[in-house]
Design an enzyme around this catalytic site. Sequence first.
Site, PDB file in Angstrom:
ATOM      1  N   LYS A 179      33.888  31.552 -25.204  1.00 35.74           N
ATOM      2  CA  LYS A 179      35.003  31.934 -23.907  1.00 35.74           C
ATOM      3  C   LYS A 179      35.299  29.770 -24.750  1.00 35.74           C
ATOM      4  O   LYS A 179      34.915  29.337 -24.843  1.00 35.74           O
ATOM      5  CB  LYS A 179      34.830  31.988 -23.378  1.00 35.74           C
ATOM      6  CG  LYS A 179      35.935  31.995 -22.241  1.00 35.74           C
ATOM      7  CD  LYS A 179      35.195  32.071 -19.929  1.00 35.74           C
ATOM      8  CE  LYS A 179      36.537  31.432 -19.281  1.00 35.74           C
ATOM      9  NZ  LYS A 179      35.645  31.186 -18.058  1.00 35.74           N
ATOM     10  N   LYS A 184      42.631  27.927  -8.051  1.00 37.75           N
ATOM     11  CA  LYS A 184      41.277  27.682  -7.985  1.00 37.75           C
ATOM     12  C   LYS A 184      41.760  26.949  -6.798  1.00 37.75           C
ATOM     13  O   LYS A 184      42.574  25.721  -6.049  1.00 37.75           O
ATOM     14  CB  LYS A 184      40.875  27.037  -8.996  1.00 37.75           C
ATOM     15  CG  LYS A 184      40.278  27.567  -9.941  1.00 37.75           C
ATOM     16  CD  LYS A 184      39.535  26.602 -10.774  1.00 37.75           C
ATOM     17  CE  LYS A 184      39.281  27.567 -12.368  1.00 37.75           C
ATOM     18  NZ  LYS A 184      38.162  28.551 -12.087  1.00 37.75           N
ATOM     19  N   ASP A 205      35.883  24.862 -19.456  1.00 36.49           N
ATOM     20  CA  ASP A 205      35.616  26.341 -19.404  1.00 36.49           C
ATOM     21  C   ASP A 205      36.138  27.466 -20.924  1.00 36.49           C
ATOM     22  O   ASP A 205      36.552  27.670 -20.895  1.00 36.49           O
ATOM     23  CB  ASP A 205      37.183  26.879 -18.509  1.00 36.49           C
ATOM     24  CG  ASP A 205      36.340  28.100 -18.109  1.00 36.49           C
ATOM     25  OD1 ASP A 205      35.281  28.498 -18.135  1.00 36.49           O
ATOM     26  OD2 ASP A 205      37.243  28.920 -17.521  1.00 36.49           O
ATOM     27  N   ARG A 217      36.243  36.897 -19.552  1.00 38.08           N
ATOM     28  CA  ARG A 217      36.072  38.216 -19.961  1.00 38.08           C
ATOM     29  C   ARG A 217      37.371  38.758 -20.431  1.00 38.08           C
ATOM     30  O   ARG A 217      36.789  40.025 -21.593  1.00 38.08           O
ATOM     31  CB  ARG A 217      35.862  39.117 -18.919  1.00 38.08           C
ATOM     32  CG  ARG A 217      36.827  39.318 -17.827  1.00 38.08           C
ATOM     33  CD  ARG A 217      36.202  39.765 -16.063  1.00 38.08           C
ATOM     34  NE  ARG A 217      35.332  38.812 -15.313  1.00 38.08           N
ATOM     35  CZ  ARG A 217      34.538  38.693 -13.976  1.00 38.08           C
ATOM     36  NH1 ARG A 217      34.813  39.607 -13.990  1.00 38.08           N
ATOM     37  NH2 ARG A 217      34.619  37.645 -13.775  1.00 38.08           N
TER      38      ARG A 217
END
Length: 480
Positions: A247, A259, A270, A333
């Site tokens: 990722k 967030k 991330d 995802r």
Amino acid sequence: MISVDKLKKCDFKIVFVYEDESINTNRNLNDLPEKVNKVFYKKYKTSIPFIEEGGVSLLYVGLGEKSKFSFNKIKDIVAYSIKQIKKYEVEDIAIDISMFLKEYDVRCITEVVLGINLGLYELKNYKTSKKQEKYNIFIQGYEGYNEEKIVEEIRLGTNISDGVMLARDLVNTPANMLTPIIMAETIASIHEDTAVDVEVFDENYIKDIGMEAFYTVGKSSGNPPRLIVLRYLADPSSKDITALVGKGVTCDTGGYCLKPSNSMEGIKGDMAGGAAVAGAIYSLAKNNVKANVVGVIPASENRISRESFIPGDVIGSMSGKTIEVLNTDAEGRLILADAVTYAIQKEGASKIIDIATLTGSVGNALGFSTAGVLTNNDKFFKEFKEAYNKSGEQYWRFPICDEHRDMIKSNIADIKNMGKSYCGTITAGLFIEEFVENMPWIHLDIAGTAWVDTPLYEYQSKGATGAGLTSMYYLFLEKE
């Protein structure tokens, strides 16, 4: 810089001592000085400096009880020793490794080198005035061993630690200095002197081949997405190709599912999964490990704009499956789904490992020392378990049950990107499994282990850890 020199006189020399054995027993030298013995009990991760007659400066470092010390503690105790030495502002440091060689032979040297280099590593800073520290480390205490072999083991260990520090540097870089384009350029530059073929694809290619899930996330930003592909094909005798899919979200605001403010500080990190993939392949290539590995890193940002996706959208994917979006902060995802499909359909991958800072749930379940694993193949997991046991990293395998798969079934699409308010780590991993086309697959959720504010181990520093990298490296090394 790490080198070998049996006789080099340094500013300080590090000497390791077991709690229940005298230094004479272990190193065929004099016992600890009486003055030291009175105040130093040699407990694990304790130390005391001592200046012998003649001006030789020693740092005695306790290993604790011999029966409780293990191979996987070498890296930690060496890093501890280095951090203690740094307090004295010296440049030339000798480390006596005879204690480790006696117990573990030359295989200990990789751990020693990792301990040295990761112990010296510090969070990158951007202050206008910075103190430049330089250390010369000399390995000693290898009498009876071939010096060329020691030097070669140092080289191998250095290449592994360089991969870890490369990954840490990427994750520690502020998001404005590591957009998807810059990340792609940086990774390509890093691999210029390796046998890795790096190819970077722009947003037009991403759209043209149908990576709609990936592009849906990436189009939210003025910094367009990039698909980074690293090919290290060094085993012509095998047709098997393992894809490492990482990722690469360089800035994750959460999108319209914004967030909370107390999570915003970490949105630059991330892409730790992608960084681990880049670092692992770098180390494999530098050490000429015989393996066929393809790294696939979907690099993008997840921001808020008029182009952003929103909850309730239904989007496509490279696999042809449709996805109901319930949470825009479950974007990782989505991009991994298309990256996995790409690895299989375009790169011929026969096995898949995906690695990502995917869910906060994994940290709630396992804390910050242990990462989560899901897999559909026991044999593949057994191989990975052997690798992470050697690396010293900790993982826990989550169960997969039919009721977990039911949680991501959608009424209006083939699958939805969010399950219930529980089992979040499991359902996130199972979303990705839907795209692996029955290939042997391992999913690594490193959201709890990729970053530390307070280091848990001495070889960590505040910031990125390089989680997952050494375990992936050893997976391929053990197959040689």
